[in-house]
Scaffold this active site. Structure first.
Site, PDB file in Angstrom:
ATOM      1  N   ILE A 188       1.536   3.339   6.920  1.00  0.00           N
ATOM      2  CA  ILE A 188       0.788   4.236   7.817  1.00  0.00           C
ATOM      3  C   ILE A 188       0.396   3.491   9.087  1.00  0.00           C
ATOM      4  O   ILE A 188       0.035   4.100  10.074  1.00  0.00           O
ATOM      5  CB  ILE A 188      -0.474   4.818   7.136  1.00  0.00           C
ATOM      6  CG1 ILE A 188      -1.495   3.724   6.803  1.00  0.00           C
ATOM      7  CG2 ILE A 188      -0.121   5.625   5.911  1.00  0.00           C
ATOM      8  CD1 ILE A 188      -2.893   4.255   6.535  1.00  0.00           C
ATOM      9  N   ASP A 189       0.454   2.145   9.049  1.00  0.00           N
ATOM     10  CA  ASP A 189       0.013   1.356  10.203  1.00  0.00           C
ATOM     11  C   ASP A 189       1.032   1.344  11.356  1.00  0.00           C
ATOM     12  O   ASP A 189       0.691   0.975  12.476  1.00  0.00           O
ATOM     13  CB  ASP A 189      -0.267  -0.094   9.784  1.00  0.00           C
ATOM     14  CG  ASP A 189      -1.427  -0.192   8.811  1.00  0.00           C
ATOM     15  OD1 ASP A 189      -2.146   0.802   8.656  1.00  0.00           O
ATOM     16  OD2 ASP A 189      -1.604  -1.268   8.199  1.00  0.00           O
ATOM     17  N   GLN A 242      -6.505   8.815   4.162  1.00  0.00           N
ATOM     18  CA  GLN A 242      -5.432   8.819   5.161  1.00  0.00           C
ATOM     19  C   GLN A 242      -4.056   8.533   4.564  1.00  0.00           C
ATOM     20  O   GLN A 242      -3.032   8.810   5.165  1.00  0.00           O
ATOM     21  CB  GLN A 242      -5.728   7.778   6.256  1.00  0.00           C
ATOM     22  CG  GLN A 242      -6.942   8.121   7.089  1.00  0.00           C
ATOM     23  CD  GLN A 242      -7.500   6.925   7.841  1.00  0.00           C
ATOM     24  OE1 GLN A 242      -7.155   6.699   8.982  1.00  0.00           O
ATOM     25  NE2 GLN A 242      -8.350   6.150   7.203  1.00  0.00           N
ATOM     26  N   HIS A 288      -5.504  -2.802  10.106  1.00  0.00           N
ATOM     27  CA  HIS A 288      -6.202  -4.073  10.254  1.00  0.00           C
ATOM     28  C   HIS A 288      -5.700  -4.867  11.450  1.00  0.00           C
ATOM     29  O   HIS A 288      -6.466  -5.465  12.184  1.00  0.00           O
ATOM     30  CB  HIS A 288      -6.034  -4.917   8.985  1.00  0.00           C
ATOM     31  CG  HIS A 288      -7.265  -4.891   8.140  1.00  0.00           C
ATOM     32  ND1 HIS A 288      -8.478  -5.319   8.604  1.00  0.00           N
ATOM     33  CD2 HIS A 288      -7.480  -4.461   6.884  1.00  0.00           C
ATOM     34  CE1 HIS A 288      -9.386  -5.170   7.674  1.00  0.00           C
ATOM     35  NE2 HIS A 288      -8.813  -4.640   6.615  1.00  0.00           N
ATOM     36  N   GLY A 337       4.513  -7.290   4.518  1.00  0.00           N
ATOM     37  CA  GLY A 337       4.597  -8.296   3.460  1.00  0.00           C
ATOM     38  C   GLY A 337       5.838  -8.083   2.616  1.00  0.00           C
ATOM     39  O   GLY A 337       6.569  -9.029   2.287  1.00  0.00           O
ATOM     40  N   THR A 338       6.097  -6.835   2.310  1.00  0.00           N
ATOM     41  CA  THR A 338       7.261  -6.464   1.491  1.00  0.00           C
ATOM     42  C   THR A 338       8.554  -6.957   2.140  1.00  0.00           C
ATOM     43  O   THR A 338       9.456  -7.439   1.449  1.00  0.00           O
ATOM     44  CB  THR A 338       7.304  -4.924   1.342  1.00  0.00           C
ATOM     45  OG1 THR A 338       6.095  -4.503   0.726  1.00  0.00           O
ATOM     46  CG2 THR A 338       8.490  -4.479   0.520  1.00  0.00           C
ATOM     47  N   GLY A 394       0.839  -1.205   0.000  1.00  0.00           N
ATOM     48  CA  GLY A 394       0.000   0.000   0.000  1.00  0.00           C
ATOM     49  C   GLY A 394       0.868   1.247   0.000  1.00  0.00           C
ATOM     50  O   GLY A 394       1.878   1.295   0.684  1.00  0.00           O
ATOM     51  N   GLU A 447     -10.063  -0.227  11.883  1.00  0.00           N
ATOM     52  CA  GLU A 447     -10.817  -1.089  10.957  1.00  0.00           C
ATOM     53  C   GLU A 447     -10.666  -2.573  11.308  1.00  0.00           C
ATOM     54  O   GLU A 447     -11.503  -3.390  10.926  1.00  0.00           O
ATOM     55  CB  GLU A 447     -10.392  -0.835   9.506  1.00  0.00           C
ATOM     56  CG  GLU A 447      -8.935  -1.149   9.242  1.00  0.00           C
ATOM     57  CD  GLU A 447      -8.527  -0.932   7.795  1.00  0.00           C
ATOM     58  OE1 GLU A 447      -9.385  -0.971   6.902  1.00  0.00           O
ATOM     59  OE2 GLU A 447      -7.320  -0.744   7.568  1.00  0.00           O
ATOM     60  N   ARG A 499     -24.947  13.991  18.576  1.00  0.00           N
ATOM     61  CA  ARG A 499     -24.853  12.628  18.043  1.00  0.00           C
ATOM     62  C   ARG A 499     -23.632  11.878  18.560  1.00  0.00           C
ATOM     63  O   ARG A 499     -22.652  12.482  19.005  1.00  0.00           O
ATOM     64  CB  ARG A 499     -24.722  12.687  16.518  1.00  0.00           C
ATOM     65  CG  ARG A 499     -26.034  12.884  15.808  1.00  0.00           C
ATOM     66  CD  ARG A 499     -25.788  13.079  14.341  1.00  0.00           C
ATOM     67  NE  ARG A 499     -27.042  13.177  13.619  1.00  0.00           N
ATOM     68  CZ  ARG A 499     -27.175  13.735  12.432  1.00  0.00           C
ATOM     69  NH1 ARG A 499     -26.127  14.259  11.832  1.00  0.00           N
ATOM     70  NH2 ARG A 499     -28.347  13.776  11.836  1.00  0.00           N
TER      71      ARG A 499
HETATM   72  O1  F6P Z   1      -1.193  -1.257   5.052  1.00  0.00           O
HETATM   73  C1  F6P Z   1      -1.699   0.007   4.937  1.00  0.00           C
HETATM   74  C2  F6P Z   1      -3.214  -0.040   4.768  1.00  0.00           C
HETATM   75  O2  F6P Z   1      -3.654   1.269   4.502  1.00  0.00           O
HETATM   76  C3  F6P Z   1      -3.982  -0.590   5.959  1.00  0.00           C
HETATM   77  O3  F6P Z   1      -4.149   0.332   6.990  1.00  0.00           O
HETATM   78  C4  F6P Z   1      -5.254  -0.987   5.307  1.00  0.00           C
HETATM   79  O4  F6P Z   1      -5.882  -1.982   6.052  1.00  0.00           O
HETATM   80  C5  F6P Z   1      -4.818  -1.492   3.975  1.00  0.00           C
HETATM   81  O5  F6P Z   1      -3.581  -0.860   3.704  1.00  0.00           O
HETATM   82  C6  F6P Z   1      -5.758  -1.213   2.851  1.00  0.00           C
HETATM   83  O6  F6P Z   1      -5.283  -1.856   1.732  1.00  0.00           O
HETATM   84  P1  F6P Z   1      -5.718  -1.523   0.239  1.00  0.00           P
HETATM   85  O7  F6P Z   1      -5.164  -0.188  -0.129  1.00  0.00           O
HETATM   86  O8  F6P Z   1      -5.125  -2.610  -0.569  1.00  0.00           O
HETATM   87  O9  F6P Z   1      -7.219  -1.502   0.230  1.00  0.00           O
END
Ligand code: F6P
Length: 414
Positions: free
Chosen positions: A192-193, A340, A237, A170-171, A67, A288, A228
């Site tokens: 970003i995670d 984001q 994730h 993963g990379t 990503g 998420e 609200r």
């Molecule tokens: O790994 C970065 C990330 O933005 C995660 O926060 C998110 O769950 C995922 O990539 C979303 O992946 P994609 O861009 O493939 O939908």
């Protein structure tokens, strides 16, 4: 040398017929010299000629994978500028297109120093990126080489002296695999995670946090106006770094992260308590990848099946439903999503990317391959790829930040 004018350039001073004579004389002399060289010296000469550029120029292949995020270009620029500064024209950088896809398919191109100009603030990646799952790298395809074999072949044919790889979890698994197969690799930590093991912080994280904070800040006023409850779903994730940091920095009232399985009743109680205390609204920051207590107790298989059958587009909508039933309050969901990951890197990321880039170039100069450049104790240090690959850095549930959140009276979903 011209026989008529032994000193200086003969061609420049003769008129055309004489010049022709000079050329013939010179050609004959070269031919004579060539014949005298003998067969072995002639062969050596041709070999040297063939490998001239390859021997003289260091070849660096660069790719960005997984990503995208803010700062990828700033980091590429940092590496390139430091390499050009050190090696000048003795280095050629090759841009490998769309991450490992380009390496698999041999899709790369030589780059020039000006390609790295004016990209410090540009979002995304000038090289393109793609997701190539690690588990597919060594899968044998019928009558075909595996992706790994294809990548090794590309490296061999391109004669890369080093691969510079920018990516997340993963990379890094694949980068380590390449390193184990003898490819000189240096990596930079991107996501970003912020969930990459071995580094205090990854680039992209601080920019994404700023965006998430801006979103939650803005939600405050509309939540107040309408009395609200708002759920803001933040990316992440497997790890809740972004949600936790952005939630605290923006004054969220509830923070739900994957590391702390949530109980909808506890969240509802926190919201009701705020309402009783006269607060017109509540903001729930949800990662998420948040999971409920019930889901945390499931086997991996059952969890997957339960999620596949979940009739909501994301966990936030399910939580909204659960909270609405308990509190009878109006609940809205906001999902900034890929917003984001977009746009220019923040100043902190520009600085981080530049420091990491320079450190990566230094590792290349010193021949210290098989390492990721990382931040530890606020210093940039090399961390062996084999230590990074396959290890996730999650939020410590008893860590300082979770403790601070609880001390502030925030509900952590449990
Ligand atoms: O790994 C970065 C990330 O933005 C995660 O926060 C998110 O769950 C995922 O990539 C979303 O992946 P994609 O861009 O493939 O939908």
């Amino acid at each position: 040398k011209c026989e008529r004018k032994p000193s200086g350039c003969p061609f420049a001073f003769h008129n055309p017929p004489q010049r022709q004579n000079c050329k013939i004389i010179i050609q004959n002399s070269i031919l004579q010299f060539w014949k005298q060289l003998g067969e072995k010296a002639q062969r050596d000469f041709f070999d040297k000629l063939k490998n001239y550029r390859r021997d003289e120029t260091m070849k660096i292949g660069m790719l960005t994978s997984g990503g995208d995020c803010q700062g990828l270009n700033a980091a590429l620029r940092g590496v390139a500028k430091a390499l050009y500064q050190e090696f000048g024209t003795a280095v050629t950088i090759y841009g490998i297109r769309d991450g490992y896809r380009g390496l698999i398919e041999g899709d790369y191109h030589p780059m020039e120093p000006q390609d790295f100009s004016d990209i410090l603030t540009r979002g995304g990646t000038i090289l393109g990126t793609s997701r190539q799952p690690f588990k597919t790298m060594q899968q044998a395809e019928e009558n075909e080489a595996t992706k790994l074999e294809k990548m090794l072949d590309t490296c061999r044919r391109a004669r890369f002296d080093c691969l510079v790889i920018l990516g997340g979890n993963g990379t890094h698994k694949t980068a380590n695999l390449l390193s184990e197969h003898g490819i000189p690799v240096v990596t930079l930590p991107k996501t970003i995670d912020n969930d990459l093991w071995g580094t205090q912080v990854t680039f992209g994280f601080q920019s994404a946090m700023n965006i998430a904070v801006e979103v939650i800040d803005s939600i405050h006023s509309t939540a107040f106006s309408h009395s609200r409850v708002f759920i803001v779903e933040i990316m992440g994730h497997k790890a809740g770094w972004l949600t936790l940091h952005a939630g605290i920095a923006s004054g969220a009232d509830v923070i739900v992260i994957p590391e702390i399985p949530y109980d909808a009743r506890a969240i509802a109680a926190a919201i009701q308590q705020r309402a009783r205390g006269g607060k017109r609204f509540s903001i729930v920051a949800v990662a998420e990848g948040a999971i409920s207590r019930e889901e945390a107790a499931m086997s991996k298989k059952d969890f997957k099946a339960a999620r596949a059958a979940m009739p909501y587009p994301s966990i936030s909508y399910r939580l909204a439903d659960e909270l609405q039933k308990i509190t009878s309050q109006e609940i809205r969901v906001t999902i900034p999503g890929h917003f984001q990951r977009g746009g220019a890197p923040c100043a902190a990321d520009r600085l981080l990317c530049t420091r990491l880039g320079v450190a990566a170039a230094e590792l290349i100069r010193e021949g210290k391959f098989g390492n990721m450049v990382a931040v530890q104790n606020d210093r940039i240090v090399p961390v062996p790829l084999k230590e990074v690959a396959g290890r996730l850095k999650t939020v410590p549930v008893d860590g300082e930040l979770v403790h601070a959140a609880r001390e502030l009276g925030l509900c952590m979903g449990d």
